[in-house]
Design a protein around this motif. Structure first.
Motif, short mmCIF file in Angstrom:
data_model
loop_
_atom_site.label_atom_id
_atom_site.label_comp_id
_atom_site.label_asym_id
_atom_site.label_seq_id
_atom_site.Cartn_x
_atom_site.Cartn_y
_atom_site.Cartn_z
N MET A 1 4.32 -44.46 83.81
CA MET A 1 4.50 -45.90 83.66
C MET A 1 3.41 -46.54 82.79
N ALA A 2 2.34 -45.83 82.54
CA ALA A 2 1.26 -46.35 81.69
C ALA A 2 1.69 -46.26 80.23
N GLY A 3 1.28 -47.25 79.47
CA GLY A 3 1.65 -47.28 78.06
C GLY A 3 0.71 -46.48 77.19
N LYS A 4 1.16 -46.24 75.98
CA LYS A 4 0.36 -45.50 74.99
C LYS A 4 -0.95 -46.23 74.74
N GLY A 5 -2.05 -45.48 74.77
CA GLY A 5 -3.37 -46.05 74.53
C GLY A 5 -4.11 -46.53 75.76
#
Length: 69
Positions: free
Chosen positions: A5-9
């Protein structure tokens, strides 16, 4: 929530690792430990490339879902 669920970066802290003892041991050997910081480098077709300390590790979606942040 799972690391998927965490986004890129994003840099996140691992709160819990689920699964069998064998799976948790395997992830620990790769550097995924509770209270460890990891960065999501890229997401490709649901699979993740993660930065753990000085290494980049690719995990399939099902394995990544076992890492809770």
């Amino acid at each position: 929530m799972p690391i998927t669920m965490a986004g890129k970066g994003n840099t996140v802290v691992i709160k819990k690792i689920t699964g069998s003892d064998k799976v948790r041991q395997h992830l620990a050997e790769l550097g995924f430990v509770v209270d460890g910081k990891i960065t999501v480098v890229n997401v490709i077709a649901g699979n993740l490339i993660l930065q753990v300390k000085d290494s980049r590790i690719a995990l399939c979606n099902s394995m990544a879902n076992r890492i809770l942040i």
